[in-house]
Write an enzyme that holds these catalytic residues in place. Structure first.
Site, PDB file in Angstrom:
ATOM      1  N   LYS A 111       0.861  -1.189   0.000  1.00 19.54           N
ATOM      2  CA  LYS A 111       0.000   0.000   0.000  1.00 19.54           C
ATOM      3  C   LYS A 111       0.886   1.223   0.000  1.00 19.54           C
ATOM      4  O   LYS A 111       2.006   1.191   0.525  1.00 19.54           O
ATOM      5  CB  LYS A 111      -0.858   0.011   1.272  1.00 19.54           C
ATOM      6  CG  LYS A 111      -2.060   0.922   1.191  1.00 19.54           C
ATOM      7  CD  LYS A 111      -3.126   0.288   0.313  1.00 19.54           C
ATOM      8  CE  LYS A 111      -4.506   0.756   0.601  1.00 19.54           C
ATOM      9  NZ  LYS A 111      -5.501  -0.249   0.205  1.00 19.54           N
ATOM     10  N   GLY A 226     -23.128   5.000   3.111  1.00 16.73           N
ATOM     11  CA  GLY A 226     -22.278   5.494   2.035  1.00 16.73           C
ATOM     12  C   GLY A 226     -23.029   5.328   0.729  1.00 16.73           C
ATOM     13  O   GLY A 226     -23.909   4.462   0.622  1.00 16.73           O
ATOM     14  N   GLY A 228     -21.193   5.713  -2.474  1.00 17.04           N
ATOM     15  CA  GLY A 228     -20.157   5.854  -3.498  1.00 17.04           C
ATOM     16  C   GLY A 228     -20.118   4.603  -4.356  1.00 17.04           C
ATOM     17  O   GLY A 228     -21.075   3.820  -4.379  1.00 17.04           O
ATOM     18  N   ASN A 229     -18.990   4.408  -5.015  1.00 16.05           N
ATOM     19  CA  ASN A 229     -18.825   3.297  -5.959  1.00 16.05           C
ATOM     20  C   ASN A 229     -19.175   1.936  -5.357  1.00 16.05           C
ATOM     21  O   ASN A 229     -20.014   1.209  -5.898  1.00 16.05           O
ATOM     22  CB  ASN A 229     -17.378   3.353  -6.466  1.00 16.05           C
ATOM     23  CG  ASN A 229     -17.089   2.296  -7.492  1.00 16.05           C
ATOM     24  OD1 ASN A 229     -16.857   1.153  -7.146  1.00 16.05           O
ATOM     25  ND2 ASN A 229     -17.144   2.648  -8.762  1.00 16.05           N
ATOM     26  N   ALA A 230     -18.584   1.608  -4.215  1.00 20.39           N
ATOM     27  CA  ALA A 230     -18.792   0.266  -3.655  1.00 20.39           C
ATOM     28  C   ALA A 230     -20.245   0.050  -3.245  1.00 20.39           C
ATOM     29  O   ALA A 230     -20.881  -0.940  -3.632  1.00 20.39           O
ATOM     30  CB  ALA A 230     -17.872   0.055  -2.459  1.00 20.39           C
TER      31      ALA A 230
HETATM   32  N1  GLU Z   1      -7.373  -0.223  -3.117  1.00 20.72           N
HETATM   33  C1  GLU Z   1      -8.169  -1.409  -3.261  1.00 20.72           C
HETATM   34  C2  GLU Z   1      -8.207  -2.202  -1.970  1.00 20.72           C
HETATM   35  O1  GLU Z   1      -7.950  -1.685  -0.909  1.00 20.72           O
HETATM   36  C3  GLU Z   1      -7.736  -2.220  -4.455  1.00 20.72           C
HETATM   37  C4  GLU Z   1      -6.346  -2.737  -4.405  1.00 20.72           C
HETATM   38  C5  GLU Z   1      -5.889  -3.380  -5.702  1.00 20.72           C
HETATM   39  O2  GLU Z   1      -6.712  -3.537  -6.584  1.00 20.72           O
HETATM   40  O3  GLU Z   1      -4.720  -3.711  -5.784  1.00 20.72           O
HETATM   41  O4  GLU Z   1      -8.568  -3.345  -1.943  1.00 20.72           O
END
Ligand code: GLU
Length: 424
Positions: A111, A226, A228-230
């Site tokens: 990350k 929420g 948003g997208n998810a």
């Molecule tokens: N940022 C997203 C997560 O936290 C996707 C990570 C990715 O696709 O590598 O799962």
């Protein structure tokens, strides 16, 4: 929030899993908790006013025993400042390791991010691009299609992914390298279904959880925290499975419509009015009322640290699917377990995103692209298996689904580590 150390939380979850797996060795526990590598970089950027500003960026590479590091890049400015962000990125990279392992995609955990809030600061497109390309330049030695594959996260989109891919390719003898990053636009080598992935994955998890408690999805009441997208895609896919959405929220407030509403109508309304609040036929409620309203399925899909022990005691749902990362505080877990509410933990419920990122990377590596259905079906297989494996472990050890998912994931990483041993 700033006085909670997210990396301590993440590490505690690893220790809990080690307890159940019988891993006593302190060295092994240190190995599993700490990131393999933590990179902190300085990013000097020429701003539009001609002045130089120095930003700070991070990349935490937690574990690559099962495959290259994988995980998003966020542009954010957490309350606790740069120091807090470092701990947050370390924690999130650890969760990515477990997220990939629980759904058995052959990737590790990483990350990263830059301490900047592009929304609040109203940065120009040029400024943002210069930050992104400088960051990509600083990361270029440690990322790569076989090394570490970033993706979008908070306040980053396909645009930044394209700029990172382009910078990386140019620095590498101009070799077209789409597999260095995922979450790209379709025209840049992105995958179909990546945009709906997190919501669709959460809907599959809810379907499996409902089966496990013999709850019929037809007519089941859903609350989305929420919008948003998810959450919106989770809501739309659950509607397709027969469920009825009765509540939603955004940063301006929460609403309930007792008889339910169509998600696409609320999307339309929010697009025109800027918020879900005021939607015809709805009642405005507090966040607590939204979360604790009587429903079958609760989907926290927005922020961290939403369900504390006070809210947990008042919950009236049967299933919680955590589409957001970390919406439930550790203090709430035992209460929710006692109430026999089944929780699909974040590392499983929102793993649809990384599952399809994995499939995007596979398509990039082979240079051949699948249809929407092919991608969605492959993701469905991973998530369904992940759910069933987790559920079986939760029954076997009589533990909640969060612990079970960690036991499954940590066990898989340990197995890979044991195959290789330590070298050099
Ligand atoms: N940022 C997203 C997560 O936290 C996707 C990570 C990715 O696709 O590598 O799962």
């Amino acid at each position: 929030m700033a006085n909670v150390d997210p990396f301590e939380n993440a590490s505690q979850q690893v220790h809990d899993a080690c307890d159940i797996l019988g891993i006593k060795d302190k060295g092994m526990r240190d190995y599993l908790t700490m990131p393999n590598r933590l990179l902190r970089v300085k990013l000097p950027v020429k701003m539009d006013n001609g002045k130089i500003r120095v930003f700070t960026g991070f990349r935490s590479q937690h574990n690559n025993d099962r495959g290259p590091y994988k995980g998003g890049i966020r542009y954010f400015d957490p309350e606790g400042g740069v120091k807090y962000m470092e701990r947050e990125v370390m924690a999130l990279s650890s969760w990515m390791t477990w997220k990939c392992a629980v759904v058995d995609v052959p990737l590790g955990g990483g990350k990263g991010g830059v301490f900047v809030n592009p929304k609040k600061e109203k940065l120009s497109e040029g400024e943002l691009e210069r930050i992104t390309r400088r960051f990509a330049y600083m990361l270029s030695e440690v990322i790569g299609p076989g090394k570490d594959i970033p993706a979008p996260d908070v306040y980053t989109t396909g645009k930044e992914m394209t700029q990172i891919m382009d910078t990386f390719s140019k620095l590498n003898e101009n070799k077209y390298s789409p597999g260095v990053i995922t979450g790209k636009p379709i025209s840049m080598g992105g995958s179909l279904a990546r945009n709906v992935a997190t919501g669709l994955g959460a809907a599959y998890c809810v379907r499996e959880a409902a089966k496990s408690i013999k709850l019929k999805l037809k007519g089941a009441k859903v609350v989305l925290q929420g919008f948003g997208n998810a959450s919106t895609f989770a809501g739309e896919y659950l509607e397709k499975m027969g469920a009825k959405v009765i509540g939603a929220s955004d940063s301006k407030g929460s609403i309930i419509v007792q008889n339910g509403f169509k998600v696409n109508k609320l999307i339309e309304y929010k697009k025109n009015r800027g918020s879900v609040v005021g939607f015809p036929g709805s009642k405005k409620v507090s966040t607590e009322q939204l979360l604790t309203t009587k429903c079958d399925i609760l989907i926290p899909g927005a922020l961290e640290n939403q369900i504390d022990k006070k809210i947990a005691a008042k919950l009236q749902c049967k299933i919680i699917a955590e589409a957001a990362n970390g919406p439930t505080l550790p203090e709430a877990d035992p209460i929710i377990y006692q109430k026999k509410i089944i929780v699909v933990p974040d590392i499983l419920a929102n793993s649809g995103g990384v599952c399809i990122s994995y499939l995007e990377w596979v398509q990039n590596n082979m240079g051949y692209y699948w249809s929407f259905e092919e991608v969605a079906n492959k993701m469905e297989a991973n998530i369904t298996r992940g759910f069933r494996d987790t559920h079986a472990l939760s029954k076997k050890h009589k533990i909640d689904m969060r612990r079970a998912a960690m036991v499954l994931a940590v066990g898989r990483v340990v197995e890979a580590f044991n195959q290789k041993g330590i070298w050099p």
